[in-house]
Design an enzyme around this catalytic site. Structure first.
Site, PDB file in Angstrom:
ATOM      1  CG  ASP A  47      -1.773   1.222   1.334  1.00  0.00           C
ATOM      2  OD1 ASP A  47      -2.686   1.403   0.505  1.00  0.00           O
ATOM      3  OD2 ASP A  47      -1.526   2.033   2.252  1.00  0.00           O
ATOM      4  CD  GLU A 119      -3.098  -2.174  -1.264  1.00  0.00           C
ATOM      5  OE1 GLU A 119      -3.361  -0.959  -1.415  1.00  0.00           O
ATOM      6  OE2 GLU A 119      -3.363  -2.804  -0.209  1.00  0.00           O
TER       7      GLU A 119
END
EC number: 3.1.26.3
Length: 227
Positions: A47, A119
């Site tokens: 992220d 991610e």
């Protein structure tokens, strides 16, 4: 059949990183005795990597945009919907390792699980090949595929645009109807119809009634503008 590394366009030196990126917490919990670790830590790192790469991309591409607009664009580009689309293009779902319950519950197709795994894969590439490799991947599968334009399109309020267009046509009435829905509760797809003067004029689908109505309104706008 392409392997995941071929889809990614990246060959891992440490294959264990990619394997970890694909291990959902439900799978890790069922294999605690084997020392399995979920991809949640990688998701956290991915992220951050995605945020930096996307911020850099937008900062350079839009030198005159104020901070607020850059922030909104970045949030839209890295949202669950965008990452879900990336996961689908990579066929990430078929490579995931899920627990039995999650497997039976349709987790292999669940947008949130696929977005998180995307991610995690970004983080795995970052750890294996550095920021340059991660940036190249993120650009290739997300930023350089016209997704910014798609994001801008999604941000448009098609229902308001359609209402304004119909109001200019005297005597025309506009309405919406829910046609139906398909899929399990956690991944329902709704279909809505635009009613123009009481007749079905266009339809659209989405993961909520609001999304379906917006999609139907967008289809109606396209038809009216082509007429």
């Amino acid at each position: 059949m392409f392997t995941l590394e071929e889809k990614l366009g990246y060959a891992f030196k440490n294959k264990a990183l990619l394997e970890n990126a694909l291990q959902h917490s439900s799978y890790a919990n069922e294999h605690r005795g084997g020392g399995m670790r979920s991809n949640e830590r990688l998701e956290f790192l991915g992220d951050a990597v995605l945020g930096v790469v996307t911020a850099d991309y937008l900062f350079r591409k839009h030198p005159d945009l104020p901070e607020g607009d850059l922030t909104r664009l970045r949030a839209a580009l890295v949202c669950e919907d965008s990452l879900h689309e990336v996961a689908q293009s990579l066929e990430l779902g078929r490579h995931l390792k899920l627990g039995r319950g999650e497997e039976q519950g349709g987790g292999r197709r669940r947008p949130s699980i696929l977005a998180d795994a995307t991610e995690s894969v970004f983080a795995a590439v970052y750890l294996d090949g550095g920021m340059e490799a991660a940036s190249e991947l993120i650009h290739r599968v997300l930023l350089d595929k016209g997704r910014e334009e798609a994001v801008e399109e999604r941000r448009r309020d098609f229902k308001t645009e359609l209402q304004e267009l119909v109001q200019r046509k005297s005597g025309s009435t506009l309405g919406y109807r829910l046609v139906g829905s398909t899929g399990p509760d956690h991944a329902k797809v709704f279909e809505a119809a635009v009613l123009l003067n009481g007749e079905v004029f266009s339809t659209g689908t989405g993961h909520s009634k609001k999304e379906a109505e917006q999609a139907a309104a967008g289809a109606a706008l396209e038809k009216l503008q082509q007429a």
